[in-house]
Design an enzyme around this catalytic site. Structure first.
Site, PDB file in Angstrom:
ATOM      1  CG  HIS A  12      -1.985   1.027   1.231  1.00 28.53           C
ATOM      2  ND1 HIS A  12      -3.327   0.731   1.109  1.00 28.53           N
ATOM      3  CD2 HIS A  12      -1.934   2.374   1.328  1.00 28.53           C
ATOM      4  CE1 HIS A  12      -4.038   1.844   1.155  1.00 28.53           C
ATOM      5  NE2 HIS A  12      -3.201   2.864   1.287  1.00 28.53           N
ATOM      6  CG  HIS A  14      -1.353   6.458  -2.254  1.00 26.95           C
ATOM      7  ND1 HIS A  14      -2.494   6.366  -3.020  1.00 26.95           N
ATOM      8  CD2 HIS A  14      -1.683   5.964  -1.029  1.00 26.95           C
ATOM      9  CE1 HIS A  14      -3.475   5.865  -2.292  1.00 26.95           C
ATOM     10  NE2 HIS A  14      -3.006   5.609  -1.087  1.00 26.95           N
ATOM     11  CG  HIS A 192      -7.688   3.559  -0.128  1.00 32.30           C
ATOM     12  ND1 HIS A 192      -7.132   2.896  -1.188  1.00 32.30           N
ATOM     13  CD2 HIS A 192      -6.706   4.336   0.403  1.00 32.30           C
ATOM     14  CE1 HIS A 192      -5.857   3.254  -1.305  1.00 32.30           C
ATOM     15  NE2 HIS A 192      -5.576   4.127  -0.349  1.00 32.30           N
ATOM     16  CD  GLU A 195      -7.277   6.580   5.913  1.00 32.65           C
ATOM     17  OE1 GLU A 195      -6.212   7.139   6.232  1.00 32.65           O
ATOM     18  OE2 GLU A 195      -7.657   6.497   4.730  1.00 32.65           O
ATOM     19  CG  ASP A 273      -1.422   5.776   3.197  1.00 34.40           C
ATOM     20  OD1 ASP A 273      -1.746   5.572   2.015  1.00 34.40           O
ATOM     21  OD2 ASP A 273      -2.181   6.331   4.013  1.00 34.40           O
TER      22      ASP A 273
END
Length: 330
Positions: A12, A14, A192, A195, A273
């Site tokens: 995970h 980005h 996602h 969260e 992340d």
């Protein structure tokens, strides 16, 4: 052996969110882009909550205008990951930021990213695969265009499809068409959830999008029936503890539910992340989890194996990475 030296698998990450601040400032200078107010006194990204973080993230992407920019970005990100012991990484890529969802432009960006990944594999021993993500707050129609870009470029490098962005906008079912198109193209699915949207967002992603992995997913802990469902179905959570703590979801590392989820039989993995935004690295995640829960090297090795089993790569790549893990553990 230090935890930094352990071979790691990250699921995970980005790509734009992993851009070092100095890299983005350098691009801004080259292109004469004003990013005033985006950095703090120490040169890091400046934001106060998740929604401001999204704005700063998208502002940073304004410096990334060409395939060569993404080539340079990919090299910089993979060098940082490899320095923490990562040998396999999956990164989220968005045609929204790479060519505005135009397929021809997206292919050019993708080629540049792949070429950089090949260089990094030879230079740093790290393997990269891409998961195309639609952006939730851009809406379902743009997600359809993103899914078509994903379907047309699915293959050895683009192996998954997902959704990121503001969980409080829209519902997973609004994006069903995009996920069905990606599934039909042979892409594996993640989303996602759990969260900011709470446990219901996890359940909706599972039932409406039929994903096999959940990005974050930690709010599932608030619904133990859902936790049991995750464990029974073998759903893998892409957990990013440092991100959750930096954004105020949990007050500290010991309060994070990753250990409880693991104890209840949920398959958890560890990722960063958007690491420079949250002042973390994979090595730091390992260190803080060790401090909080007294996990030893054996526990981290088991999580790395879980991560590899859940990776969206072909069998040959998985076998090669498994040999690297075994060699590192010997």
């Amino acid at each position: 052996m230090s935890l930094k030296d352990l071979a790691k698998v990250e699921l995970h990450l980005h790509l734009e969110g992993a851009a070092p601040p100095a890299f983005i400032r350098g691009l801004a200078r080259e292109k004469h882009i004003d990013l005033s107010g985006m950095f703090d006194a120490d040169g890091g990204y400046k934001f106060s909550d998740f929604w401001q973080f999204l704005k700063v993230y998208e502002a940073a992407t304004e410096t990334l205008k060409t395939p060569m920019d993404y080539h340079r970005l990919t090299l910089a990100v993979l060098e940082e990951s490899a320095a923490s012991g990562v040998i396999y990484s999956e990164t989220f890529l968005s045609p929204d930021f790479c060519g505005n969802r135009d397929l021809g432009a997206w292919r050019e960006y993708l080629q540049a990213i792949q070429e950089a990944a090949e260089i990094a594999q030879k230079t740093h021993g790290i393997t990269l695969r891409g998961i195309i993500t639609c952006i939730r707050h851009f809406g379902p129609e743009k997600a359809r265009q993103t899914a078509l870009c994903a379907a047309e470029t699915a293959g050895d490098f683009i192996t998954g499809f997902g959704i990121a962005g503001d969980e409080k906008i829209g519902k997973p079912k609004d994006f069903r068409w995009a996920f069905d198109a990606a599934r039909e193209a042979g892409l594996r699915l993640t989303a996602h959830a759990g969260e900011w949207g709470g446990p219901d967002s996890v359940r909706d992603a599972l039932h409406d999008l039929e994903v096999e992995r959940i990005g974050h997913g930690v709010r599932a802990i608030e619904d133990l029936a859902l936790v049991d469902e995750l464990a029974e179905k073998g759903i893998v959570l892409e957990v990013c503890p440092g991100s959750n703590i930096a954004l105020g979801l949990y007050p500290n590392w010991r309060a994070h539910p990753i250990s409880t989820l693991l104890q209840r039989g949920v398959k958890v993995t560890i990722s960063t992340d958007d690491p420079p935004f949250f002042h973390t690295t994979m090595a730091r995640e390992y260190d803080r989890l060790h401090d909080a829960f007294d996990w030893d090297a054996g526990q981290f090795r088991a999580i790395a194996r879980t991560s590899l089993d859940a990776a969206f790569c072909d069998a040959d790549t998985r076998a090669r990475i498994r040999k690297q893990l075994e060699a590192a553990d010997a």
